[in-house]
Write a protein that holds these residues in place. Structure first.
Motif, PDB file in Angstrom:
ATOM      1  N   MET A 250      66.469  34.059  -1.347  1.00 26.08           N
ATOM      2  CA  MET A 250      66.810  34.310   0.052  1.00 26.08           C
ATOM      3  C   MET A 250      65.549  34.269   0.913  1.00 26.08           C
ATOM      4  N   ALA A 251      64.489  34.897   0.399  1.00 24.83           N
ATOM      5  CA  ALA A 251      63.235  34.931   1.150  1.00 24.83           C
ATOM      6  C   ALA A 251      62.650  33.535   1.294  1.00 24.83           C
ATOM      7  N   MET A 252      62.755  32.724   0.246  1.00 27.54           N
ATOM      8  CA  MET A 252      62.225  31.362   0.310  1.00 27.54           C
ATOM      9  C   MET A 252      63.017  30.511   1.300  1.00 27.54           C
ATOM     10  N   ALA A 253      64.356  30.694   1.294  1.00 24.97           N
ATOM     11  CA  ALA A 253      65.183  29.948   2.255  1.00 24.97           C
ATOM     12  C   ALA A 253      64.790  30.304   3.683  1.00 24.97           C
ATOM     13  N   ALA A 254      64.524  31.609   3.908  1.00 20.31           N
ATOM     14  CA  ALA A 254      64.124  32.051   5.251  1.00 20.31           C
ATOM     15  C   ALA A 254      62.701  31.607   5.577  1.00 20.31           C
ATOM     16  N   SER A 255      61.795  31.734   4.592  1.00 15.91           N
ATOM     17  CA  SER A 255      60.393  31.415   4.863  1.00 15.91           C
ATOM     18  C   SER A 255      60.192  29.916   5.091  1.00 15.91           C
ATOM     19  N   GLU A 256      61.001  29.073   4.432  1.00 14.79           N
ATOM     20  CA  GLU A 256      60.919  27.637   4.683  1.00 14.79           C
ATOM     21  C   GLU A 256      61.167  27.341   6.154  1.00 14.79           C
ATOM     22  N   ARG A 257      62.160  28.041   6.726  1.00 10.74           N
ATOM     23  CA  ARG A 257      62.511  27.831   8.127  1.00 10.74           C
ATOM     24  C   ARG A 257      61.438  28.430   9.047  1.00 10.74           C
ATOM     25  N   ILE A 258      60.856  29.562   8.637  1.00  8.71           N
ATOM     26  CA  ILE A 258      59.796  30.181   9.440  1.00  8.71           C
ATOM     27  C   ILE A 258      58.556  29.295   9.456  1.00  8.71           C
ATOM     28  N   PHE A 259      58.148  28.812   8.264  1.00  7.80           N
ATOM     29  CA  PHE A 259      56.940  27.986   8.183  1.00  7.80           C
ATOM     30  C   PHE A 259      57.164  26.608   8.793  1.00  7.80           C
ATOM     31  N   GLU A 260      58.425  26.174   8.854  1.00  8.24           N
ATOM     32  CA  GLU A 260      58.713  24.916   9.554  1.00  8.24           C
ATOM     33  C   GLU A 260      58.286  25.029  11.012  1.00  8.24           C
ATOM     34  N   PHE A 261      58.556  26.180  11.632  1.00  6.22           N
ATOM     35  CA  PHE A 261      58.128  26.418  13.016  1.00  6.22           C
ATOM     36  C   PHE A 261      56.619  26.628  13.099  1.00  6.22           C
ATOM     37  N   LEU A 262      56.058  27.403  12.141  1.00  2.45           N
ATOM     38  CA  LEU A 262      54.625  27.682  12.183  1.00  2.45           C
ATOM     39  C   LEU A 262      53.801  26.422  11.950  1.00  2.45           C
ATOM     40  N   ASP A 263      54.376  25.459  11.230  1.00  2.00           N
ATOM     41  CA  ASP A 263      53.678  24.192  10.979  1.00  2.00           C
ATOM     42  C   ASP A 263      53.847  23.207  12.129  1.00  2.00           C
ATOM     43  N   GLU A 264      54.758  23.527  13.036  1.00  2.08           N
ATOM     44  CA  GLU A 264      54.958  22.670  14.201  1.00  2.08           C
ATOM     45  C   GLU A 264      53.732  22.757  15.100  1.00  2.08           C
ATOM     46  N   GLN A 265      53.180  21.618  15.431  1.00  2.00           N
ATOM     47  CA  GLN A 265      51.993  21.581  16.283  1.00  2.00           C
ATOM     48  C   GLN A 265      52.368  21.131  17.694  1.00  2.00           C
ATOM     49  N   PRO A 266      51.687  21.665  18.708  1.00  2.00           N
ATOM     50  CA  PRO A 266      51.983  21.237  20.078  1.00  2.00           C
ATOM     51  C   PRO A 266      51.748  19.739  20.247  1.00  2.00           C
ATOM     52  N   ASN A 267      52.672  19.070  20.933  1.00  2.00           N
ATOM     53  CA  ASN A 267      52.457  17.658  21.254  1.00  2.00           C
ATOM     54  C   ASN A 267      51.274  17.494  22.205  1.00  2.00           C
ATOM     55  N   VAL A 268      51.089  18.536  23.011  1.00  2.00           N
ATOM     56  CA  VAL A 268      49.934  18.564  23.909  1.00  2.00           C
ATOM     57  C   VAL A 268      48.765  19.174  23.138  1.00  2.00           C
ATOM     58  N   GLU A 269      47.914  18.334  22.586  1.00  2.00           N
ATOM     59  CA  GLU A 269      46.803  18.796  21.756  1.00  2.00           C
ATOM     60  C   GLU A 269      45.613  19.200  22.622  1.00  2.00           C
ATOM     61  N   GLU A 270      44.864  20.151  22.123  1.00  2.00           N
ATOM     62  CA  GLU A 270      43.699  20.653  22.853  1.00  2.00           C
ATOM     63  C   GLU A 270      42.441  20.383  22.038  1.00  2.00           C
ATOM     64  N   LYS A 271      41.465  19.730  22.623  1.00  3.82           N
ATOM     65  CA  LYS A 271      40.228  19.407  21.930  1.00  3.82           C
ATOM     66  C   LYS A 271      39.360  20.651  21.770  1.00  3.82           C
ATOM     67  N   GLU A 272      38.511  20.629  20.744  1.00  2.52           N
ATOM     68  CA  GLU A 272      37.678  21.799  20.446  1.00  2.52           C
ATOM     69  C   GLU A 272      36.724  22.131  21.596  1.00  2.52           C
ATOM     70  N   ASN A 273      36.066  21.124  22.136  1.00  6.90           N
ATOM     71  CA  ASN A 273      35.082  21.354  23.207  1.00  6.90           C
ATOM     72  C   ASN A 273      35.650  20.987  24.574  1.00  6.90           C
ATOM     73  N   ALA A 274      36.909  21.307  24.774  1.00  5.83           N
ATOM     74  CA  ALA A 274      37.581  20.947  26.023  1.00  5.83           C
ATOM     75  C   ALA A 274      36.977  21.697  27.214  1.00  5.83           C
TER      76      ALA A 274
END
Length: 611
Positions: free
Chosen positions: A335-359
């Motif tokens: 149950m925890a793995m089924a839930a965590s897969e969905r949680i980490f799916e969001f946490l692994d989502e990166q903004p399409n608007v990327e920000e450079k390190e020395n912006a």
């Protein structure tokens, strides 16, 4: 009850498709480790304390059977030594006292540990979701996001509050029992352990089906929450069109699917315990039959004493207990793995608007905006802007007009960098927005939308949302400038009047005035008004027009409006059609050309004359 709704209206059918897809992956040990990393901040406090307390209580459980069988039965009772029995009883009582203290602290510390981890994980997920780009929210309903942050994280609560420590305790207990049994009597230990391969085979076969069932539960919960969220927000529309019965029928189908997925998952999970009990029964039969044979042989002929048999009976009962719990723990882990897969799916989502390190970080902003051959597409089939080039000078007020879908709001979204252009560059003060810090950009921009969002809280708190550090006096001053102070003072508690979600106690015009006060308080360098006066009546519009002169002074302003009367004083008006600029100029210049803008003005005044 039917699982499927035979026919639903088009506006409800969309819920059948706005769901999360099943995640078809093998058990991910790296993901489990990633989940356990959230224990790290507590690795020097609650976690070691809970482990030590667990070891104490487990050690007592292992020692007491040895004292009873090998000391009490084989020595004290056999030799009729009452003194030894008395000392033994007192010693066992003291051991149980230690066990009680250990269990008390273990339960206390693991619950504190679990609640802290759940707090950290939920805060991390919500903070991450807030930083994601608009494209993320364009493709997901609020209900499905809510399920991840609330339900899925709640599913991990049992794992962190009890599961991890209980898992360690059962592994230690099980390993210790196996070692002790083989030390005491290898032959009898091998005999009773013969059922373990069968248990391992059955549990392996059950794993995949159980895991997929709990994934399906999460998917059905996401469906139902998505529908509930939109259904409640759109209740006025539902009641206006008398769609209550149809909506309830559709919800009944979703509710049944949710119920059915839970039933299937629990049914498959429940299959594990009967197998454990059957294995226990088989092991007990082997112990009694083969153990009795070894007792009759006697120690001299390679047999065992009665105390050893009793010890095996004690440990055999204890042996299947952790195996049963480990089976339940495995279900919990699935149950925890089924839930965590969905949680980490969001946490692994990166903004399409990327920000450079020395912006570049905007400390101050003049407000000069340049679009250099900008093209933008929401997707391959939907191109919103075609080769747009324009310049908005510092302190200039420009207006964007055109039919719905012409690209007006897209230009505003690119200025705030909610999206990045597909081609070309958007610059402010000469800096390409792809090279600047997003927060420093948006802190210098205020956006006022047609649909003003009012948060639950007081009027004062809602206005201060634009500048959290503002004083009460500054809030009141901003409200007076935009003409909101009058209606606020007439409310029951003035600026301290509580408003519910979306500000239902306020009229559309009053909510819009609050949004103007909020924008002014933020003191932006660039102000974007996206249909900001569309919901305001004529009398209120007059107040707004008076306030706009003060609001726009010294600021670069972009006004998007269908009401052309609100943009007459703009320095430059851009007329857009299908993502292209057709005309540009002042109101007077465009009226002289008698082109597209002239036609828009003429048609609007004809409509007013008809009214």
């Amino acid at each position: 009850m039917s699982k499927k709704v035979k026919e639903v209206s088009p506006h409800l059918k969309r819920f059948q498709y706005t769901v999360d897809l099943a995640i078809e992956k093998p058990f991910n040990w790296k993901q489990l480790w990633r989940l356990l990393i959230y224990l790290k901040p507590y690795s020097k406090t609650y976690l070691p304390g809970a482990i030590i307390a667990m070891l104490i209580s487990t050690a007592v459980r292992l020692i007491v059977p040895i004292l009873i069988s090998k000391v009490a039965i084989d020595i004290a009772i056999k030799n009729k030594d009452t003194t030894m029995l008395t000392y033994l009883v007192v010693g066992i009582a003291i051991l149980y006292l230690f066990s009680y203290i250990g269990n008390t602290f273990r339960i206390k510390w693991v619950n504190i540990l679990g609640q802290n981890v759940i707090y950290d994980l939920r805060h991390h997920l919500f903070s991450h979701v807030q930083r994601l780009s608009h494209r993320f929210f364009d493709t997901r309903s609020a209900g499905s996001i809510l399920v991840r942050i609330m339900n899925d994280i709640n599913s991990l609560q049992e794992l962190f509050t009890n599961g991890i420590i209980n898992l360690l305790m059962d592994v230690v207990l099980l390993t210790s029992i196996i070692v002790i049994l083989f030390v005491i009597s290898p032959k009898l230990a091998l005999a009773v352990m013969v059922v373990i391969p069968l248990m391992f085979y059955i549990s392996t076969k059950l794993r995949r089906n159980i895991r997929k069932s709990w994934q399906q539960v999460r998917i059905q919960q996401s469906r139902m929450n998505s529908h509930l969220n939109e259904g409640l927000q759109g209740m006025r529309i539902t009641q206006s069109f008398s769609q209550e019965e149809e909506n309830a029928e559709f919800f009944k189908g979703l509710n049944w699917d949710n119920f059915d997925s839970w039933r299937e998952a629990t049914k498959k999970s429940a299959m594990f315990r009967p197998f454990v009990e059957m294995s226990n029964a088989l092991g007990t039969v082997i112990l009694i039959s083969y153990g009795a044979h070894l007792i009759l042989l006697g120690p001299a002929n390679g047999g065992i004493e009665i105390g050893t048999f009793v010890l095996f009976a004690f440990y055999l009962g204890m042996f299947w207990e952790p195996i049963s719990r480990l089976g339940q723990m495995y279900n919990q882990l699935l149950m925890a793995m089924a839930a965590s897969e969905r949680i980490f799916e969001f946490l692994d989502e990166q903004p399409n608007v990327e920000e450079k390190e020395n912006a570049h970080r905007f400390k101050t902003m003049e407000g000069t905006i340049v679009f250099d051959k900008v093209k933008f597409a929401y997707n391959e089939k939907r191109i919103a802007l075609h080769d747009i080039s324009l310049e908005i000078k510092q302190g200039e007020t420009v207006a964007l007009v055109g039919h719905t879908g012409s690209g007006k709001s897209t230009i505003a979204n690119l200025i705030s960098r909610f999206y990045d252009p597909t081609q070309g560059q958007v610059k402010i003060d000469g800096h390409n927005l792809k090279d600047v810090k997003v927060n420093s950009l948006r802190q210098k921009i205020s956006v006022v939308l047609q649909d003003t969002f009012i948060f639950s809280g007081t009027i004062m708190e809602n206005i201060r949302f634009g500048q959290p550090n503002a004083s009460d006096e500054e809030v009141i001053k901003a409200s007076k400038i935009v003409g909101a102070d009058g209606f606020i003072q007439r409310l029951a508690n003035g600026y301290h009047t509580e408003v519910e979600e979306r500000g239902n106690i306020l009229s559309a015009g009053e909510r819009q005035l609050l949004s103007f006060a909020r924008a002014l308080l933020a003191d932006p360098s660039i102000l974007i008004l996206d249909e900001a006066t569309a919901s305001i009546d004529t009398e209120t519009e007059v107040k707004i027009q008076q306030a706009l002169a003060k609001l726009l002074k010294g600021r670069t302003a972009i006004i998007i409006a269908h009401r052309l009367s609100t943009i007459r004083e703009a320095d430059t008006i851009f007329v857009l059609e299908n993502g292209r600029i057709l005309e540009r100029g002042s109101h007077a210049d465009l009226m002289k050309k008698q082109g597209e803008y002239f036609g828009l003005v003429k048609s609007q005044f004809q409509m007013l004359d008809a009214i």
